[in-house]
Design an enzyme around this catalytic site. Structure first.
Site, short mmCIF file in Angstrom:
data_model
loop_
_atom_site.label_atom_id
_atom_site.label_comp_id
_atom_site.label_asym_id
_atom_site.label_seq_id
_atom_site.Cartn_x
_atom_site.Cartn_y
_atom_site.Cartn_z
N ASN A 159 0.87 -1.17 0.00
CA ASN A 159 0.00 0.00 0.00
C ASN A 159 0.91 1.22 0.00
OD1 ASN A 159 -1.69 2.12 0.69
ND2 ASN A 159 -2.77 1.00 2.29
N ARG A 179 -2.38 -1.44 -3.69
CA ARG A 179 -3.31 -0.31 -3.77
C ARG A 179 -2.83 0.56 -4.93
NH1 ARG A 179 -2.76 4.87 -0.30
NH2 ARG A 179 -4.53 6.09 -1.03
N HIS A 208 -10.09 7.30 -1.67
CA HIS A 208 -10.32 6.57 -0.41
C HIS A 208 -11.35 5.45 -0.59
CE1 HIS A 208 -9.17 10.42 2.08
NE2 HIS A 208 -8.12 9.62 1.99
N HIS A 245 -14.23 9.46 6.26
CA HIS A 245 -12.82 9.06 6.37
C HIS A 245 -12.03 10.33 6.69
CE1 HIS A 245 -9.18 6.64 5.20
NE2 HIS A 245 -8.71 7.87 5.18
N LEU A 246 -11.58 10.44 7.94
CA LEU A 246 -10.90 11.65 8.40
C LEU A 246 -9.49 11.31 8.85
CD1 LEU A 246 -13.88 13.06 10.55
CD2 LEU A 246 -13.43 13.45 8.13
N ASN A 279 -5.18 12.28 7.38
CA ASN A 279 -4.53 13.50 6.88
C ASN A 279 -5.33 14.01 5.69
OD1 ASN A 279 -2.26 13.91 8.60
ND2 ASN A 279 -1.43 12.01 7.78
N ARG A 317 -4.46 20.24 3.22
CA ARG A 317 -5.13 20.56 1.94
C ARG A 317 -6.34 21.44 2.20
NH1 ARG A 317 -5.80 14.56 -0.33
NH2 ARG A 317 -4.13 13.88 1.06
N ARG A 339 -4.42 16.52 16.73
CA ARG A 339 -4.05 16.47 18.16
C ARG A 339 -3.43 17.80 18.59
NH1 ARG A 339 -1.12 10.83 17.12
NH2 ARG A 339 -0.80 12.00 15.21
N GLY A 370 -7.51 8.31 11.21
CA GLY A 370 -6.86 8.89 12.38
C GLY A 370 -7.75 9.80 13.23
N GLU A 422 -11.37 8.00 14.10
CA GLU A 422 -11.31 6.90 15.08
C GLU A 422 -10.91 7.38 16.47
OE1 GLU A 422 -8.85 3.62 13.59
OE2 GLU A 422 -9.59 4.01 11.58
N GLU A 466 -7.57 -0.87 5.22
CA GLU A 466 -7.45 -0.91 3.76
C GLU A 466 -6.63 -2.11 3.29
OE1 GLU A 466 -6.06 3.10 4.24
OE2 GLU A 466 -7.29 3.77 2.56
P1 ADP Z 1 -3.36 9.00 6.67
O1 ADP Z 1 -4.46 9.77 6.03
O2 ADP Z 1 -2.00 9.57 6.36
O3 ADP Z 1 -3.46 7.49 6.52
P2 ADP Z 1 -4.28 8.63 9.40
O4 ADP Z 1 -5.57 8.03 9.03
O5 ADP Z 1 -3.32 7.81 10.18
O6 ADP Z 1 -3.51 9.30 8.21
O7 ADP Z 1 -4.61 9.96 10.25
C1 ADP Z 1 -3.58 10.77 10.72
C2 ADP Z 1 -4.18 11.91 11.49
O8 ADP Z 1 -5.01 11.40 12.54
C3 ADP Z 1 -3.13 12.75 12.22
O9 ADP Z 1 -2.60 13.75 11.40
C4 ADP Z 1 -3.94 13.33 13.34
O10 ADP Z 1 -4.47 14.57 12.91
C5 ADP Z 1 -5.08 12.39 13.55
N1 ADP Z 1 -5.08 11.76 14.87
C6 ADP Z 1 -4.43 10.65 15.28
N2 ADP Z 1 -4.66 10.41 16.59
C7 ADP Z 1 -5.51 11.38 17.01
C8 ADP Z 1 -6.14 11.69 18.27
N3 ADP Z 1 -5.95 10.94 19.36
N4 ADP Z 1 -6.94 12.78 18.31
C9 ADP Z 1 -7.15 13.54 17.22
N5 ADP Z 1 -6.59 13.30 16.02
C10 ADP Z 1 -5.78 12.24 15.91
#
Ligand code: ADP
Length: 398
Positions: A7, A94, A182, A210-211, A213, A243, A287, A333, A336, A386
């Site tokens: 991936n 992917r 996504h 899907h939240l 980066n 973005r 965070r 990220g 969740e 994924e």
């Molecule tokens: P990608 O889109 O690169 O796969 P992820 O799905 O791992 O990224 O999401 C990364 C983002 O998740 C980080 O930039 C951060 O903003 C957010 N994140 C991770 N842990 C937390 C948390 N405990 N609270 C709030 N946001 C978080």
């Protein structure tokens, strides 16, 4: 069956080895081997994990040599999980852009490689890296079966009135339309939601948030994406870490004319220094935004408020496309891990009879419904997987 999954993103790559016996299990298993590579200038930072070992190594090597290193670690040294590479049955990749050509996963042939190459103009930061992975596997594992799983495929049935931009009609024949991204995550999460609820996916109207980066929503009906927020590129729609998401297109004309922007400076601004990072001036990481808000930082608060407004706004748009809602899902990220974001979003939809159970929301939920029992809409937090979804696609095509 042993399935190796690659991936690859623009600057990092996750890889996993899964084992599936006779049938796809109800719950996703852990991979028997997983690796993460961060590509830095001159160096690949590698982390490998198995049930019994963890290895970290920085190597100075080409893309292909790095893949060779990962493959070797599968059958040699402390991270060994197989005796011989011939035990690997299939490799799944992917691939970000499948264009109009691919509406589902495919077994990779030379013709598929050529098409992925041609589609690189639509995804210059991704398709070429995905191809490098495919070629490296050919080089190191010979003519093993390889499967391409496309991020765009799940959205390929979005109806024309939602996919075609209201610009020039010629764009249609030029392939300029909403593709959405996504898709692997949106597909996994909506299928998983139906399983968790014990309901038939075809009977549900779902919105998957899907939240990560990058951020996008998908509206799913009859098991298919019928609308999504990302567009021709992954820059459209929601506000993201760095973005901008959708902005007035007239603003781009203004910047090009009045502020001497070039395509490169615009690209950099909108993709790398906008969103949470641009507005807060602090970080694209939620965070850090939440941390700064608790210290009274006003720009961080503004960034958060815009992020939430845009989420509510687009959930409204997806609601209109679905004409109702049974399940709202949060994943990746931010989705969740942030009870604050989930609460702020859900607060706006009380008028639908959507009610959160605050305790469940704060109790690190994974793959459960966090709506109150009386809520008319289910709210699920799902750990997106994924790589497992890619492995399942490989299993089906093998
Ligand atoms: P990608 O889109 O690169 O796969 P992820 O799905 O791992 O990224 O999401 C990364 C983002 O998740 C980080 O930039 C951060 O903003 C957010 N994140 C991770 N842990 C937390 C948390 N405990 N609270 C709030 N946001 C978080």
């Amino acid at each position: 069956m042993k399935i190796l999954v690659l991936n690859a993103g623009s600057s990092s790559q996750k890889s996993c080895l899964y084992e599936i016996q006779d049938n796809i299990p109800e719950n996703p298993p852990k991979p028997i081997w997983s690796a993460q590579v961060e590509w830095r200038p001159e160096v690949a930072k590698i982390k490998i994990k198995t049930a019994t070992a963890e290895l970290q190594q920085d190597i100075s090597a080409s893309h292909s040599e790095t893949i060779a290193y990962l493959i070797d670690s599968l059958h040699q040294g402390t991270t060994k999980v197989i005796n011989d590479l011939s035990e690997i049955d299939v490799v799944g990749h992917r691939v970000v852009h499948g264009g109009k050509e691919y509406q589902s996963s495919v077994v990779i042939t030379q013709a598929v490689i050529d098409t992925i190459q041609q589609l690189a103009t639509l995804a210059p930061a991704h398709n070429p890296v995905n191809l490098k992975g495919i070629e490296a596997i050919q080089e190191h594992l010979g003519d093993i079966k390889q499967v391409a799983v496309f991020d765009t495929a799940f959205h390929s049935h979005i109806p024309d009135e939602k996919a075609i931009f209201s610009g020039a009609y010629e764009w249609v024949s030029q392939g300029i339309r909403r593709y959405g991204f996504h898709g692997i995550s949106h597909q996994y999460c909506t299928q998983r939601a139906a399983k968790i609820l014990g309901q038939n996916l075809d009977s549900l109207r779902l919105i998957n948030c899907h939240l990560g980066n990058g951020c996008s929503l998908a509206a799913v009906k009859n098991g298919r994406s019928i609308d999504t927020t990302m567009g021709f590129t992954p820059l459209d729609g929601l506000m993201m870490g760095s973005r901008s998401g959708a902005i007035d297109p007239g603003l781009l004309i203004h910047l090009l004319r009045q502020e001497n922007y070039t395509p490169e400076t615009l690209d950099n601004l909108l993709n790398k220094s906008s969103g949470l990072l641009g507005i807060s001036g602090i970080s694209g990481d939620m965070r850090q935004i939440l941390g700064a808000i608790s210290q009274g930082n006003e720009r961080a608060k503004l960034a958060y408020d815009i992020y939430i407004h845009r989420l509510r706004y687009y959930i409204g748009a997806m609601l209109a496309s679905l004409q109702g809602l049974d399940v709202l899902i949060f994943t990746a990220g931010v989705g969740e891990n942030s009870p604050d974001v989930r609460f702020s979003v859900c607060e706006a939809f009380g008028f639908l009879g959507l009610l959160l159970d605050n305790q469940k929301n704060h109790n690190h939920p994974v793959d459960i419904n966090i709506a109150a029992p009386e809520s008319k809409v289910k709210v699920l937090v799902i750990h997106t997987q994924e790589d497992w979804q890619i492995a399942c696609e490989c299993f089906k095509l093998h």
